[in-house]
Motif scaffolding. Structure first.
Motif, PDB file in Angstrom:
ATOM      1  N   GLN A 388       7.654   5.356  -3.163  1.00 50.31           N
ATOM      2  CA  GLN A 388       6.398   5.678  -2.508  1.00 50.31           C
ATOM      3  C   GLN A 388       5.218   5.500  -3.465  1.00 50.31           C
ATOM      4  O   GLN A 388       4.194   4.916  -3.103  1.00 50.31           O
ATOM      5  CB  GLN A 388       6.426   7.105  -1.979  1.00 50.31           C
ATOM      6  CG  GLN A 388       5.153   7.512  -1.260  1.00 50.31           C
ATOM      7  CD  GLN A 388       5.204   8.938  -0.740  1.00 50.31           C
ATOM      8  OE1 GLN A 388       6.108   9.692  -1.052  1.00 50.31           O
ATOM      9  NE2 GLN A 388       4.218   9.296   0.065  1.00 50.31           N
ATOM     10  N   LEU A 389       5.364   5.986  -4.699  1.00 50.30           N
ATOM     11  CA  LEU A 389       4.289   5.849  -5.677  1.00 50.30           C
ATOM     12  C   LEU A 389       4.014   4.376  -5.992  1.00 50.30           C
ATOM     13  O   LEU A 389       2.856   3.971  -6.138  1.00 50.30           O
ATOM     14  CB  LEU A 389       4.654   6.604  -6.954  1.00 50.30           C
ATOM     15  CG  LEU A 389       4.724   8.131  -6.838  1.00 50.30           C
ATOM     16  CD1 LEU A 389       5.199   8.735  -8.152  1.00 50.30           C
ATOM     17  CD2 LEU A 389       3.384   8.710  -6.433  1.00 50.30           C
ATOM     18  N   ALA A 390       5.077   3.573  -6.088  1.00 48.77           N
ATOM     19  CA  ALA A 390       4.895   2.143  -6.345  1.00 48.77           C
ATOM     20  C   ALA A 390       4.173   1.475  -5.184  1.00 48.77           C
ATOM     21  O   ALA A 390       3.277   0.638  -5.385  1.00 48.77           O
ATOM     22  CB  ALA A 390       6.246   1.479  -6.592  1.00 48.77           C
ATOM     23  N   ALA A 391       4.535   1.840  -3.951  1.00 49.98           N
ATOM     24  CA  ALA A 391       3.884   1.257  -2.775  1.00 49.98           C
ATOM     25  C   ALA A 391       2.403   1.627  -2.739  1.00 49.98           C
ATOM     26  O   ALA A 391       1.537   0.773  -2.454  1.00 49.98           O
ATOM     27  CB  ALA A 391       4.587   1.733  -1.503  1.00 49.98           C
ATOM     28  N   ILE A 392       2.091   2.888  -3.017  1.00 50.66           N
ATOM     29  CA  ILE A 392       0.692   3.332  -3.030  1.00 50.66           C
ATOM     30  C   ILE A 392      -0.096   2.566  -4.096  1.00 50.66           C
ATOM     31  O   ILE A 392      -1.238   2.135  -3.873  1.00 50.66           O
ATOM     32  CB  ILE A 392       0.621   4.852  -3.283  1.00 50.66           C
ATOM     33  CG1 ILE A 392       1.175   5.606  -2.076  1.00 50.66           C
ATOM     34  CG2 ILE A 392      -0.813   5.289  -3.582  1.00 50.66           C
ATOM     35  CD1 ILE A 392       1.352   7.097  -2.312  1.00 50.66           C
ATOM     36  N   THR A 393       0.525   2.382  -5.256  1.00 54.00           N
ATOM     37  CA  THR A 393      -0.141   1.667  -6.342  1.00 54.00           C
ATOM     38  C   THR A 393      -0.381   0.203  -5.990  1.00 54.00           C
ATOM     39  O   THR A 393      -1.448  -0.353  -6.261  1.00 54.00           O
ATOM     40  CB  THR A 393       0.690   1.779  -7.636  1.00 54.00           C
ATOM     41  OG1 THR A 393       0.905   3.163  -7.942  1.00 54.00           O
ATOM     42  CG2 THR A 393      -0.023   1.110  -8.803  1.00 54.00           C
ATOM     43  N   LEU A 394       0.603  -0.428  -5.370  1.00 55.76           N
ATOM     44  CA  LEU A 394       0.441  -1.830  -4.968  1.00 55.76           C
ATOM     45  C   LEU A 394      -0.672  -1.981  -3.937  1.00 55.76           C
ATOM     46  O   LEU A 394      -1.452  -2.943  -3.983  1.00 55.76           O
ATOM     47  CB  LEU A 394       1.758  -2.360  -4.413  1.00 55.76           C
ATOM     48  CG  LEU A 394       2.850  -2.647  -5.454  1.00 55.76           C
ATOM     49  CD1 LEU A 394       4.182  -2.882  -4.777  1.00 55.76           C
ATOM     50  CD2 LEU A 394       2.465  -3.848  -6.302  1.00 55.76           C
ATOM     51  N   LYS A 395      -0.759  -1.038  -3.011  1.00 57.49           N
ATOM     52  CA  LYS A 395      -1.844  -1.078  -2.026  1.00 57.49           C
ATOM     53  C   LYS A 395      -3.201  -0.957  -2.723  1.00 57.49           C
ATOM     54  O   LYS A 395      -4.157  -1.689  -2.385  1.00 57.49           O
ATOM     55  CB  LYS A 395      -1.666   0.048  -1.008  1.00 57.49           C
ATOM     56  CG  LYS A 395      -2.768   0.093   0.041  1.00 57.49           C
ATOM     57  CD  LYS A 395      -2.527   1.191   1.072  1.00 57.49           C
ATOM     58  CE  LYS A 395      -3.662   1.213   2.108  1.00 57.49           C
ATOM     59  NZ  LYS A 395      -3.417   2.232   3.158  1.00 57.49           N
ATOM     60  N   ALA A 396      -3.270  -0.059  -3.702  1.00 55.80           N
ATOM     61  CA  ALA A 396      -4.527   0.129  -4.435  1.00 55.80           C
ATOM     62  C   ALA A 396      -4.895  -1.104  -5.245  1.00 55.80           C
ATOM     63  O   ALA A 396      -6.080  -1.465  -5.339  1.00 55.80           O
ATOM     64  CB  ALA A 396      -4.406   1.352  -5.348  1.00 55.80           C
ATOM     65  N   ILE A 397      -3.908  -1.758  -5.832  1.00 60.03           N
ATOM     66  CA  ILE A 397      -4.160  -2.988  -6.599  1.00 60.03           C
ATOM     67  C   ILE A 397      -4.748  -4.062  -5.683  1.00 60.03           C
ATOM     68  O   ILE A 397      -5.739  -4.730  -6.022  1.00 60.03           O
ATOM     69  CB  ILE A 397      -2.854  -3.488  -7.250  1.00 60.03           C
ATOM     70  CG1 ILE A 397      -2.417  -2.544  -8.374  1.00 60.03           C
ATOM     71  CG2 ILE A 397      -3.030  -4.913  -7.792  1.00 60.03           C
ATOM     72  CD1 ILE A 397      -1.028  -2.837  -8.908  1.00 60.03           C
ATOM     73  N   ALA A 398      -4.145  -4.236  -4.499  1.00 60.61           N
ATOM     74  CA  ALA A 398      -4.637  -5.246  -3.558  1.00 60.61           C
ATOM     75  C   ALA A 398      -6.066  -4.925  -3.125  1.00 60.61           C
ATOM     76  O   ALA A 398      -6.918  -5.822  -3.025  1.00 60.61           O
ATOM     77  CB  ALA A 398      -3.709  -5.319  -2.350  1.00 60.61           C
ATOM     78  N   LYS A 399      -6.336  -3.651  -2.873  1.00 59.78           N
ATOM     79  CA  LYS A 399      -7.681  -3.244  -2.454  1.00 59.78           C
ATOM     80  C   LYS A 399      -8.701  -3.517  -3.557  1.00 59.78           C
ATOM     81  O   LYS A 399      -9.793  -4.053  -3.294  1.00 59.78           O
ATOM     82  CB  LYS A 399      -7.666  -1.756  -2.106  1.00 59.78           C
ATOM     83  CG  LYS A 399      -9.034  -1.169  -1.747  1.00 59.78           C
ATOM     84  CD  LYS A 399      -9.554  -1.728  -0.448  1.00 59.78           C
ATOM     85  CE  LYS A 399     -10.853  -1.044  -0.051  1.00 59.78           C
ATOM     86  NZ  LYS A 399     -11.428  -1.614   1.190  1.00 59.78           N
ATOM     87  N   LYS A 400      -8.352  -3.154  -4.779  1.00 64.64           N
ATOM     88  CA  LYS A 400      -9.288  -3.336  -5.897  1.00 64.64           C
ATOM     89  C   LYS A 400      -9.537  -4.805  -6.188  1.00 64.64           C
ATOM     90  O   LYS A 400     -10.680  -5.213  -6.451  1.00 64.64           O
ATOM     91  CB  LYS A 400      -8.740  -2.637  -7.136  1.00 64.64           C
ATOM     92  CG  LYS A 400      -9.648  -2.759  -8.351  1.00 64.64           C
ATOM     93  CD  LYS A 400      -9.072  -2.023  -9.540  1.00 64.64           C
ATOM     94  CE  LYS A 400      -9.998  -2.168 -10.759  1.00 64.64           C
ATOM     95  NZ  LYS A 400      -9.466  -1.448 -11.938  1.00 64.64           N
TER      96      LYS A 400
END
Length: 547
Positions: A388-400
């Protein structure tokens, strides 16, 4: 050997139920579930070594055991035809005396066997006993029996010679024979019959014999008639803990001599930081497990190569390594881990990490824009906190990096449900993990990229990629896999795996994410603690030094 291995995932979830839980959650666990296990071995009983773990095992029958920690115990209780040299991925004979002689067609393996070996019950070891053990592994039809599905016959062709006939060539067969469950068992203690397992006993030829099997503790004693190097200790007590928090506290207070599987990230970091002050030993090793994204190539827009490439380009593995895993993983740029010399980090060279410029270019090429963004469901296993933490981080990377151009919609589902639905095409993108049965590149390529039946490209109907939920199909890749399984020349085989990894990055049916690290913690009074590339801990080298 050619059958996909989805039960491995279910196995891993038994032995790793809350993989790397956060320390905060563990504190809650400590309050509400104090302890399943209180040490039954006194810390003053210093002729034995105590190993603590949170792993769960259900059987020690080698024909049915299919969990990581059960494999670790069988590694110490039994012997196989072949094993891996210490601190190496190189095969060496164990109950065999030499590597096999292989027929020109790659189907017949003739193996000379060791003399002077006895089982724990005193029964002599010979070719008949080894043939019995392998035949029982197949015919008792336990969880790992599919590993020998391509074996045709197993015959003793001399008192100390075994001949195995395969149905089709498989160059990695000697490596497969190092699988923990393919150990010799006494014909006088076991029977060949489907479903006839002995979960709480073990009679093999290894350096330890099993003396007790309890809910919270397993006890091993050194086998005084062992043919090889005798253990440096009198015995091992394996203590099972109900939570990582309990194991962590037991190690910090000296209640256990070693801690292995499955401490949380924060706990590992705390033990690392306290090692110098407390004299703790931290043994760290690149693991054999990998995590990856499977991409459903039948699910638009993932049927477009540019979209798959863009997702691979925006992934930033070093950020995951630092922010989610505190350095306790290694970035992975191929399905083949860096512990194998055939690895080619193709994704690093071709697509990089967090390559926003390339990802944006590819998405625009695929017809997307800020006004017409790409929206994709991103699935992960909800019972695994770090997924879950990895998925949240990947979403944030794409957004940034890409703004609104690429938008991940995160969705979680429990592991068992996910595994049942992968081959139904239910998930566009899924974050998964993989643990091999044996250390060979074949076990990282064939279980992903092979398609045994497919009417059109990327329309796989049967085979590994179908069960992975990718549905990838390539006649060229299937041919390369077949050639790699026939080829016995190491240099030519390495080139074939290089071609397969090149195909992986060209087609992007999967995106490699990270490679696991394994950690073993030992008190300052312990000598000889080590971790092998196979995730195994050799107990026989452990020695207690009190002075």
């Amino acid at each position: 050997m050619g059958i996909p291995r989805w039960r491995r995932w279910l196995r891993n979830k038994v032995s790793l139920p809350v993989r790397f839980l956060s320390l905060t959650l563990l504190c809650v666990l400590l309050i509400v579930s104090c302890s399943r296990s209180e040490l039954k071995t006194s810390s003053t009983n210093r002729d034995r070594i105590v190993i603590g773990t949170t792993a769960v095992i259900s059987t020690l029958d080698p024909a049915d055991a299919y969990s990581i920690f059960a494999g670790n115990l069988l590694y110490n209780l039994g012997d196989r035809l072949y094993t891996y040299a210490a601190n190496s991925t190189n095969l060496e004979p164990q109950l065999a005396t030499a590597l096999p002689t292989v027929s020109a067609d790659g189907l017949t393996y003739t193996i000379p066997l060791r003399r002077g070996v006895v089982f724990h019950d005193g029964t002599p070891f010979n070719a008949k006993a080894m043939a019995f053990s392998l035949q029982r592994f197949i015919q008792n039809a336990g969880s790992p029996s599919f590993l020998l599905a391509d074996v045709d016959t197993i015959q003793p062709t001399g008192e100390y010679e075994l001949t195995i006939q395969l149905k089709k060539p498989f160059a990695a067969f000697p490596s497969l024979l190092a699988f923990s469950g393919l150990c010799a068992v006494s014909p006088n203690a076991y029977e060949i019959q489907a479903g006839a397992f002995k979960s709480k006993t073990f009679i093999g030829t290894g350096p330890y014999k099993l003396v007790s099997y309890g809910t919270d503790q397993i006890r091993l004693e050194a086998f005084d008639r062992y043919w090889g190097t005798k253990p440096s200790n009198k015995g091992i007590d394996v203590q099972f803990f109900s939570s990582p928090a309990n194991l962590y506290n037991a190690f910090r207070t000296g209640a256990v001599d070693l801690a292995y599987q499955n401490l949380a990230i924060d706990q590992i970091r705390n033990l690392q930081e306290g090692a110098a002050t407390n004299g703790w030993q931290v043994i760290e090793k690149a693991g054999s497990g990998i995590d990856y994204l499977t991409l459903n190539m039948q699910s638009p827009p993932l049927d477009k190569l540019e979209v798959r490439q863009a997702i691979a380009a925006i992934v930033d593995r070093p950020i995951l390594q630092d922010r989610v895993f505190a350095g306790q993983i290694e970035p992975l740029y191929s399905l083949v881990p860096n512990t194998l010399d055939v690895q080619n980090p193709v994704f690093k060279a071709e697509l990089g990490d967090g390559n926003a410029e390339k990802a944006r270019q590819l998405l625009i090429q695929a017809g997307y824009s800020d006004d017409n963004p790409l929206k994709l469901e991103f699935w992960y296993r909800s019972n695994l906190v770090n997924d879950q933490l990895a998925a949240i981080t990947l979403k944030a990377i794409a957004k940034k990096q890409l703004g609104n151009l690429l938008q991940f919609e995160l969705k979680g589902v429990e592991s068992t449900t996910a595994y049942k639905n992968l081959d139904k095409g239910a998930y566009p993108i899924f974050l998964l993990d993989w643990t091999p049965d044996f250390l060979d590149a074949d076990n990282y390529i064939q279980p992903f990229m092979e398609c045994s039946k497919g009417a059109a490209p990327n329309q796989c109907e049967e085979g590994s990629s179908f069960l992975q939920g990718s549905f990838y199909s390539s006649d060229r890749v299937n041919q390369l896999i077949e050639e790699s399984r026939k080829e016995l020349n190491p240099a030519k085989r390495k080139q074939l795996f290089n071609d397969l990894q090149t195909a992986l990055v060209e087609d992007v049916p999967f995106i490699p994410m990270w490679q696991s690290k394994d950690f073993l913690f030992a008190q300052k009074t312990i000598q000889g603690a080590s971790l092998q590339a196979t995730q195994k801990v050799p107990f026989w080298t452990l020695k207690l030094q009190l002075n």
